[in-house]
Design an enzyme around this catalytic site. Sequence first.
Site, PDB file in Angstrom:
ATOM      1  N   HIS A  20       7.350  -2.164  -6.446  1.00  0.00           N
ATOM      2  CA  HIS A  20       6.275  -2.161  -5.444  1.00  0.00           C
ATOM      3  C   HIS A  20       6.613  -1.108  -4.392  1.00  0.00           C
ATOM      4  CE1 HIS A  20       3.744  -4.775  -2.407  1.00  0.00           C
ATOM      5  NE2 HIS A  20       2.997  -3.865  -2.988  1.00  0.00           N
ATOM      6  N   CYS A  59       2.457  -3.756   4.870  1.00  0.00           N
ATOM      7  CA  CYS A  59       3.555  -3.406   5.784  1.00  0.00           C
ATOM      8  C   CYS A  59       3.756  -1.899   5.891  1.00  0.00           C
ATOM      9  CB  CYS A  59       4.845  -4.103   5.363  1.00  0.00           C
ATOM     10  SG  CYS A  59       4.798  -5.878   5.667  1.00  0.00           S
ATOM     11  N   ASP A 104       1.578   2.563  -3.744  1.00  0.00           N
ATOM     12  CA  ASP A 104       1.799   1.116  -3.944  1.00  0.00           C
ATOM     13  C   ASP A 104       2.786   0.780  -5.064  1.00  0.00           C
ATOM     14  OD1 ASP A 104       1.007  -1.520  -2.985  1.00  0.00           O
ATOM     15  OD2 ASP A 104       0.013  -1.821  -4.907  1.00  0.00           O
ATOM     16  N   SER A 133       3.475  -6.296   1.082  1.00  0.00           N
ATOM     17  CA  SER A 133       2.042  -6.058   1.207  1.00  0.00           C
ATOM     18  C   SER A 133       1.627  -5.933   2.674  1.00  0.00           C
ATOM     19  CB  SER A 133       1.277  -7.210   0.560  1.00  0.00           C
ATOM     20  OG  SER A 133       1.670  -7.322  -0.789  1.00  0.00           O
ATOM     21  N   LYS A 157      -1.288  -5.351  -9.959  1.00  0.00           N
ATOM     22  CA  LYS A 157      -0.101  -6.187  -9.782  1.00  0.00           C
ATOM     23  C   LYS A 157       0.266  -6.929 -11.074  1.00  0.00           C
ATOM     24  CE  LYS A 157       0.496  -4.553  -5.872  1.00  0.00           C
ATOM     25  NZ  LYS A 157       0.144  -4.901  -4.522  1.00  0.00           N
ATOM     26  N   ARG A 203     -10.623  -3.853   2.338  1.00  0.00           N
ATOM     27  CA  ARG A 203      -9.975  -2.708   1.691  1.00  0.00           C
ATOM     28  C   ARG A 203     -10.965  -1.612   1.325  1.00  0.00           C
ATOM     29  NH1 ARG A 203      -4.161  -3.429  -0.023  1.00  0.00           N
ATOM     30  NH2 ARG A 203      -3.650  -5.425   0.926  1.00  0.00           N
ATOM     31  N   ARG A 217      -4.895 -12.070  -2.373  1.00  0.00           N
ATOM     32  CA  ARG A 217      -4.146 -12.619  -3.496  1.00  0.00           C
ATOM     33  C   ARG A 217      -3.788 -14.071  -3.219  1.00  0.00           C
ATOM     34  NH1 ARG A 217       0.435 -11.212  -3.592  1.00  0.00           N
ATOM     35  NH2 ARG A 217       0.475  -9.742  -1.872  1.00  0.00           N
ATOM     36  N   TYR A 246     -10.991 -10.932  -6.505  1.00  0.00           N
ATOM     37  CA  TYR A 246     -10.290 -10.119  -5.508  1.00  0.00           C
ATOM     38  C   TYR A 246      -9.231  -9.202  -6.126  1.00  0.00           C
ATOM     39  CZ  TYR A 246      -7.141  -8.397  -2.126  1.00  0.00           C
ATOM     40  OH  TYR A 246      -6.357  -7.529  -1.437  1.00  0.00           O
TER      41      TYR A 246
HETATM   42  P1  GTP Z   1      -0.514  -3.096   0.400  1.00  0.00           P
HETATM   43  O1  GTP Z   1      -1.633  -2.236  -0.044  1.00  0.00           O
HETATM   44  O2  GTP Z   1      -0.964  -4.498   0.752  1.00  0.00           O
HETATM   45  O3  GTP Z   1       0.653  -3.129  -0.538  1.00  0.00           O
HETATM   46  O4  GTP Z   1      -0.025  -2.572   1.847  1.00  0.00           O
HETATM   47  P2  GTP Z   1       0.723  -1.269   2.397  1.00  0.00           P
HETATM   48  O5  GTP Z   1       2.192  -1.518   2.418  1.00  0.00           O
HETATM   49  O6  GTP Z   1       0.248  -0.042   1.725  1.00  0.00           O
HETATM   50  O7  GTP Z   1       0.278  -1.292   3.944  1.00  0.00           O
HETATM   51  P3  GTP Z   1      -0.634  -0.281   4.775  1.00  0.00           P
HETATM   52  O8  GTP Z   1      -0.058   1.094   4.865  1.00  0.00           O
HETATM   53  O9  GTP Z   1      -2.027  -0.391   4.296  1.00  0.00           O
HETATM   54  O10 GTP Z   1      -0.522  -0.915   6.231  1.00  0.00           O
HETATM   55  C1  GTP Z   1      -0.943  -2.209   6.552  1.00  0.00           C
HETATM   56  C2  GTP Z   1      -1.131  -2.377   8.030  1.00  0.00           C
HETATM   57  O11 GTP Z   1       0.049  -2.001   8.743  1.00  0.00           O
HETATM   58  C3  GTP Z   1      -2.279  -1.529   8.577  1.00  0.00           C
HETATM   59  O12 GTP Z   1      -3.059  -2.309   9.450  1.00  0.00           O
HETATM   60  C4  GTP Z   1      -1.571  -0.435   9.321  1.00  0.00           C
HETATM   61  O13 GTP Z   1      -2.340   0.046  10.378  1.00  0.00           O
HETATM   62  C5  GTP Z   1      -0.259  -1.061   9.774  1.00  0.00           C
HETATM   63  N1  GTP Z   1       0.823  -0.054   9.844  1.00  0.00           N
HETATM   64  C6  GTP Z   1       1.135   0.855   8.886  1.00  0.00           C
HETATM   65  N2  GTP Z   1       2.140   1.672   9.291  1.00  0.00           N
HETATM   66  C7  GTP Z   1       2.485   1.261  10.538  1.00  0.00           C
HETATM   67  C8  GTP Z   1       3.464   1.710  11.493  1.00  0.00           C
HETATM   68  O14 GTP Z   1       4.224   2.662  11.279  1.00  0.00           O
HETATM   69  N3  GTP Z   1       3.527   1.018  12.661  1.00  0.00           N
HETATM   70  C9  GTP Z   1       2.699  -0.038  12.931  1.00  0.00           C
HETATM   71  N4  GTP Z   1       2.823  -0.661  14.113  1.00  0.00           N
HETATM   72  N5  GTP Z   1       1.748  -0.474  12.070  1.00  0.00           N
HETATM   73  C10 GTP Z   1       1.643   0.159  10.887  1.00  0.00           C
HETATM   74  C1  SPV Z   2      -0.819  -5.999  -2.108  1.00  0.00           C
HETATM   75  O1  SPV Z   2      -1.214  -7.127  -1.757  1.00  0.00           O
HETATM   76  O2  SPV Z   2       0.400  -5.693  -2.146  1.00  0.00           O
HETATM   77  C2  SPV Z   2      -1.802  -4.963  -2.485  1.00  0.00           C
HETATM   78  C3  SPV Z   2      -3.188  -5.369  -2.635  1.00  0.00           C
HETATM   79  O3  SPV Z   2      -1.432  -3.830  -2.719  1.00  0.00           O
HETATM   80  S1  SPV Z   2      -3.462  -6.189  -4.118  1.00  0.00           S
HETATM   81  O4  SPV Z   2      -3.918  -5.227  -5.111  1.00  0.00           O
HETATM   82  O5  SPV Z   2      -4.492  -7.180  -3.896  1.00  0.00           O
HETATM   83  O6  SPV Z   2      -2.240  -6.808  -4.591  1.00  0.00           O
HETATM   84 MN    MN Z   3       0.786  -3.643  -2.656  1.00  0.00          MN
END
Ligand code: GTP
Ligand code: SPV
Ligand code: MN
Length: 584
Positions: free
Chosen positions: A224, A248, A273, A246, A204, A364, A67, A195
């Site tokens: 979110h 996290c 999400d 994002s 979003k 992704r 993004r 993207y």
């Molecule tokens: P968006 O789709 O961008 O909104 O992200 P999200 O909040 O769904 O994040 P996601 O669960 O995909 O995690 C992103 C990154 O954080 C990945 O590389 C995970 O491996 C890492 N991660 C997720 N949960 C944990 C955790 O509990 N501990 C640690 N150390 N890393 C984590």
């Molecule tokens: C984020 O960035 O919080 C996502 C991926 O979940 S996107 O759809 O690109 O915003």
């Molecule tokens: Mn997101």
Amino acid sequence: MSSPLEQWAEQTARLTKPDHVVFCDGSEQENQRMIEEMLRQGHTFELNPKTYPNCYLHRSNPNDVARTEQVTFICSQKKEDAGPTNNWMTPKDAREKLTPLLDGAMRGRTMYVVPYMMGPVKSPISKVGVEITDSPYVVASMRIMSRMGKPAMERLGNSAEFVPGLHSLLDVNPERRYIAHFPDEKLIWSVGSGYGGNALLGKKCFALRIASMMAREQGWMAEHMLILGLESPEGKVTYMAAAFPSACGKTNLAMMVSALESQGYRVWTVGDDIAWMKIGADGMLRAINPEAGFFGVAPGTGKHTNPNVMTALTSNTLFTNVGLTPNREPWWEGMESEAPAGMLDWRGNPFDPAQGPAAQPNSRYTVPAHQAPCISPKWEDPEGVPISAFIFGGRRARLAPLVYQSFDWQHGVFVGATMASETTAAATGKVGVTRRDPMAMLPFCGYNMADYFQHWLDMGRKTPRAPKVFHVNWFRRGTDGKFLWPGYGENVRVLKWILDRVEGRGEARETPIGYVPTRSGLTLDGLAVTPAAVDELLSVHRADWEPELDDTKQFFGKFGDRLPKELLEEHSKLARRFADAGPA
Ligand code: GTP
Ligand code: SPV
Ligand code: MN
């Protein structure tokens, strides 16, 4: 007489001048045509049909992998209505800038008209959007991420009740990239990017930026947030929604395999999400997941971290910007298998670790939600699921303890409003810089965030059984720089404490920032974390919080008089509690 949708499509075709116009119905045959077109264009490749049936790898333009917040605009009449945290243009300026770019933009291309529904087919909370795009990748992705075609058309009929979104790749040039939102018309124009969050306009742009505006006007919430159900040993399921910025950990938390499964605690996924929430007849917030798929971060996803999604993504999945093995399988860092020899990296070059990772850090997978073994039986419940707890969180190397509970709703809104997190690869720009990201909505709130905070305060007053509010941090680091907490499936231990607190149990001590679990309040058996590390994870250091108080004060200052006074009140109360607690 043509319908409002047909009229808008005609008007758009007059502007963008495509060679062909296709109204999408979401059928399987149509999807096959879309894939053929993607393969023909040369940036999409079929994966091994034996091990990854109906899976494809798409390589985006290397300048277009995340993004782009710096070119995302809220185009309200007045700058104050976009607020200090959004980029702003007048609607007139935005039209004057983007119209010449869109003029003839689809020459030589097909214009796809994609009706889609955000939310379960029969839910009163669901809404219809229509995306017009010249990207077959966007069409194929929208088919996974939303209820596309027929269900949306049936809901829409001949009405004008849809959010229009116009998308064109143009020449995928960062100099001509704009993501513009028009609050007055509830309209989206996005150009120059293919993207995810820039181009899949249901996500979003609609489900957060436009929906957040609607939610404020109509008295509901668009957040979110992931939505999960925690099943207890008695078989009762308690639903929680969590806002993390994002990349996290929302997807991973929502889909976790619980480390306490043998004790009867299990997690069910409703969404990963976005949450749309309305006050239900029972006085609780009822949440639906407006999406139908997961657009998840690939790196770091493996058999140990997220086995549920690893099972889900072996069929009908679209991968973007991951590595490709000689066996035509996807590969990324953190997949927990050795990098195979002879692999191609995300750009399609022979993989050379010296040149960077095989998978782009924001690569992704796009997978249908129903393929996940952990999908909740209630994930398409038209009424939504009742939310008992809100959880805020982010990446904080120091400061925030593993978990704490706010004193009440107003304090909880303050906790959300003062969230901060280290930036990630999900957006372009520097990674690892701590920035304030209230409710994980900084890049996604479609209006002035001061008004958004007020809306949160109002929703608490209007919701008879409002959720309890918590804050978590899986990312605290020790003096050696390593994460103190193992995370992933072990996070269920924190969810269990949250459940205990919701039910009036759960041992806690009162600190200036809120209720923090005692060591014995957490279920830690079988966990390989030293008692010293647990103590550090649960500690609240005044020396860390003092600069934090200064920084949040400064952040609030940006909003001037528009900031609800309740937040300044909470700020003073927090400062006073630290002063009263004496030196620490
Ligand atoms: P968006 O789709 O961008 O909104 O992200 P999200 O909040 O769904 O994040 P996601 O669960 O995909 O995690 C992103 C990154 O954080 C990945 O590389 C995970 O491996 C890492 N991660 C997720 N949960 C944990 C955790 O509990 N501990 C640690 N150390 N890393 C984590
Ligand atoms: C984020 O960035 O919080 C996502 C991926 O979940 S996107 O759809 O690109 O915003
Ligand atoms: Mn997101």
